[in-house]
Design an enzyme around this catalytic site. Structure first.
Site, mmCIF file in Angstrom:
data_model
loop_
_atom_site.group_PDB
_atom_site.id
_atom_site.type_symbol
_atom_site.label_atom_id
_atom_site.label_comp_id
_atom_site.label_asym_id
_atom_site.label_seq_id
_atom_site.Cartn_x
_atom_site.Cartn_y
_atom_site.Cartn_z
ATOM 1 N N TYR A 40 83.778 -56.373 11.406
ATOM 2 C CA TYR A 40 84.419 -57.151 12.489
ATOM 3 C C TYR A 40 85.489 -56.315 13.184
ATOM 4 C CZ TYR A 40 86.627 -61.333 14.581
ATOM 5 O OH TYR A 40 87.146 -62.274 15.447
ATOM 6 N N GLN A 48 91.693 -55.389 9.050
ATOM 7 C CA GLN A 48 91.831 -56.562 8.177
ATOM 8 C C GLN A 48 90.988 -56.381 6.921
ATOM 9 O OE1 GLN A 48 93.182 -58.863 6.509
ATOM 10 N NE2 GLN A 48 93.531 -60.309 8.187
ATOM 11 N N ILE A 92 87.131 -71.140 20.360
ATOM 12 C CA ILE A 92 87.899 -70.598 21.489
ATOM 13 C C ILE A 92 87.077 -70.681 22.770
ATOM 14 C CG2 ILE A 92 88.861 -68.461 22.443
ATOM 15 C CD1 ILE A 92 89.755 -67.705 19.611
HETATM 16 N N1 CAA Z 1 95.399 -60.885 3.604
HETATM 17 C C1 CAA Z 1 96.052 -60.815 2.424
HETATM 18 N N2 CAA Z 1 95.412 -60.808 1.238
HETATM 19 C C2 CAA Z 1 94.079 -60.865 1.242
HETATM 20 C C3 CAA Z 1 93.333 -60.934 2.436
HETATM 21 C C4 CAA Z 1 94.068 -60.949 3.637
HETATM 22 N N3 CAA Z 1 93.453 -61.035 4.807
HETATM 23 N N4 CAA Z 1 92.037 -60.992 2.134
HETATM 24 C C5 CAA Z 1 91.952 -60.949 0.783
HETATM 25 N N5 CAA Z 1 93.179 -60.881 0.267
HETATM 26 C C6 CAA Z 1 93.530 -60.847 -1.149
HETATM 27 C C7 CAA Z 1 93.136 -62.132 -1.865
HETATM 28 O O1 CAA Z 1 94.101 -63.164 -1.701
HETATM 29 C C8 CAA Z 1 93.033 -61.646 -3.300
HETATM 30 O O2 CAA Z 1 94.347 -61.487 -3.830
HETATM 31 P P1 CAA Z 1 94.661 -61.963 -5.328
HETATM 32 O O3 CAA Z 1 93.778 -61.118 -6.211
HETATM 33 O O4 CAA Z 1 96.141 -61.700 -5.450
HETATM 34 O O5 CAA Z 1 94.316 -63.429 -5.352
HETATM 35 C C9 CAA Z 1 92.442 -60.236 -3.129
HETATM 36 O O6 CAA Z 1 92.758 -59.837 -1.785
HETATM 37 C C10 CAA Z 1 90.929 -60.206 -3.319
HETATM 38 O O7 CAA Z 1 90.383 -61.200 -2.474
HETATM 39 P P2 CAA Z 1 89.172 -62.105 -2.925
HETATM 40 O O8 CAA Z 1 89.365 -62.581 -4.344
HETATM 41 O O9 CAA Z 1 88.939 -63.168 -1.879
HETATM 42 O O10 CAA Z 1 87.987 -61.053 -2.938
HETATM 43 P P3 CAA Z 1 86.457 -61.306 -2.687
HETATM 44 O O11 CAA Z 1 85.778 -60.004 -2.882
HETATM 45 O O12 CAA Z 1 86.010 -62.512 -3.435
HETATM 46 O O13 CAA Z 1 86.389 -61.720 -1.130
HETATM 47 C C11 CAA Z 1 86.772 -61.457 1.180
HETATM 48 C C12 CAA Z 1 86.793 -60.785 -0.188
HETATM 49 C C13 CAA Z 1 85.354 -61.944 1.505
HETATM 50 C C14 CAA Z 1 87.173 -60.399 2.173
HETATM 51 C C15 CAA Z 1 87.713 -62.655 1.206
HETATM 52 O O14 CAA Z 1 88.967 -62.289 0.691
HETATM 53 C C16 CAA Z 1 87.926 -63.162 2.616
HETATM 54 O O15 CAA Z 1 87.097 -63.854 3.166
HETATM 55 N N6 CAA Z 1 89.074 -62.803 3.227
HETATM 56 C C17 CAA Z 1 89.406 -63.205 4.557
HETATM 57 C C18 CAA Z 1 89.138 -62.108 5.520
HETATM 58 C C19 CAA Z 1 89.708 -62.516 6.838
HETATM 59 O O16 CAA Z 1 90.912 -62.517 7.042
HETATM 60 N N7 CAA Z 1 88.854 -62.870 7.789
HETATM 61 C C20 CAA Z 1 89.321 -63.281 9.056
HETATM 62 C C21 CAA Z 1 88.395 -64.327 9.576
HETATM 63 S S1 CAA Z 1 89.036 -65.067 11.070
HETATM 64 C C22 CAA Z 1 88.794 -63.933 12.249
HETATM 65 O O17 CAA Z 1 88.241 -62.903 12.052
HETATM 66 C C23 CAA Z 1 89.290 -64.293 13.622
HETATM 67 C C24 CAA Z 1 90.172 -63.285 14.175
HETATM 68 O O18 CAA Z 1 89.767 -62.557 15.070
HETATM 69 C C25 CAA Z 1 91.582 -63.184 13.734
#
Ligand code: CAA
Length: 240
Positions: free
Chosen positions: A147, A141, A14
């Protein structure tokens, strides 16, 4: 003389789009970056926008670097606090280092950088500060306690500083992007990202240039009556 604009984290994602938009619109633009020299060199060669390496979570480095930039280009009239990182993990697995890195970089940097420019802006009775917050700071989130806390802090920081600056010709606004196509979002696991995108009413993630347009709007000389506001750019994902 064109106004000098400084964009933190301005060589990628960005921040890159913001720096390019400012440059193309006639602002004398300088980009900061944190560590990736190769990307920064390529960015500067491609765009002609100078890039300065320093750690925005380091108060003294910010003060020193802003002084260097001002000596070279003139006073910074426009500051875009954009630099940000993620260290996503659920709370029960999050380390203190992951917490601290995100708070210091995503929130602490806004203090460090704003502190370095604010006295000059007050003396000149003009300034534009835009802090890049996040939809995830507004809504929370999964996996982002650090974050979301930092970005939520950005929104409070913005309003308090806007109040202090209002009588001095300085506006302070926040911009809250949703999911935008950047390396940060690309690093979200594919199955998780799919679920996130399914919930975006516009039906897609956004482009960095769609955020940059918002910055141009907020920093315009004619935008003096817009302060303390948050502009959400998130495809209808969170209506705040
Ligand atoms: N929305 C919906 N479902 C989510 C989710 C989300 N944001 N994050 C995790 N889940 C769900 C997963 O799909 C999973 O569901 P299932 O068991 O049905 O498959 C469950 O929650 C557990 O997730 P993980 O198996 O991934 O758990 P983990 O402990 O291995 O990892 C985590 C956890 C590191 C948080 C990983 O899920 C992750 O990286 N999530 C993304 C978090 C995210 O959204 N980050 C945003 C980055 S971009 C940003 O931040 C920019 C901005 O300003 C918008």
């Amino acid at each position: 003389m064109s106004r000098v604009a400084l964009v933190t984290g301005g060589t990628r994602g960005i921040g890159e789009a913001i720096a390019i938009a400012l440059h193309e619109n006639g602002y004398c633009t300088v980009a900061n970056y944190g560590g990736n020299d190769t990307v920064a060199r390529e960015f500067t060669e491609r765009t002609g926008i100078p890039s300065y390496r320093f750690d925005v979570s380091d108060y003294d480095a910010c003060a020193r670097s802003v002084a260097d930039i001002e000596a070279q280009y003139g006073p910074v009239d426009i500051l875009i606090n954009n630099a940000g990182i993620t260290r996503d993990a659920t709370m029960h697995r999050m380390t203190f280092e992951q917490w601290q890195a995100v708070i210091n970089t995503n929130l602490g940097a806004s203090f460090n950088m704003s502190r370095a420019v604010i006295e000059g802006m007050r003396a000149r009775k003009f300034g534009r500060i835009v802090n890049i917050g996040s939809m995830n700071g507004q809504a929370g989130q999964y996996g982002q306690v650090n974050y979301a806390a930092a970005k939520s802090g950005i929104h409070g920081f913005t309003k308090a500083l806007a109040l202090e600056c209002a009588a001095h010709g300085i506006t302070v606004n926040a911009l809250a992007p949703g999911y935008i196509e950047t390396d940060m979002v690309r690093s979200v696991p594919e199955n998780v990202l799919k679920k996130i995108v399914e919930k975006i009413p516009v039906g897609r993630i956004g482009q960095a240039r769609e955020v940059a347009r918002g910055v141009l709007f907020l920093i315009d000389d004619d935008a003096g009556f817009i302060t303390g506001s948050t502009l959400s750019i998130n495809g209808g994902n969170h209506m705040y």
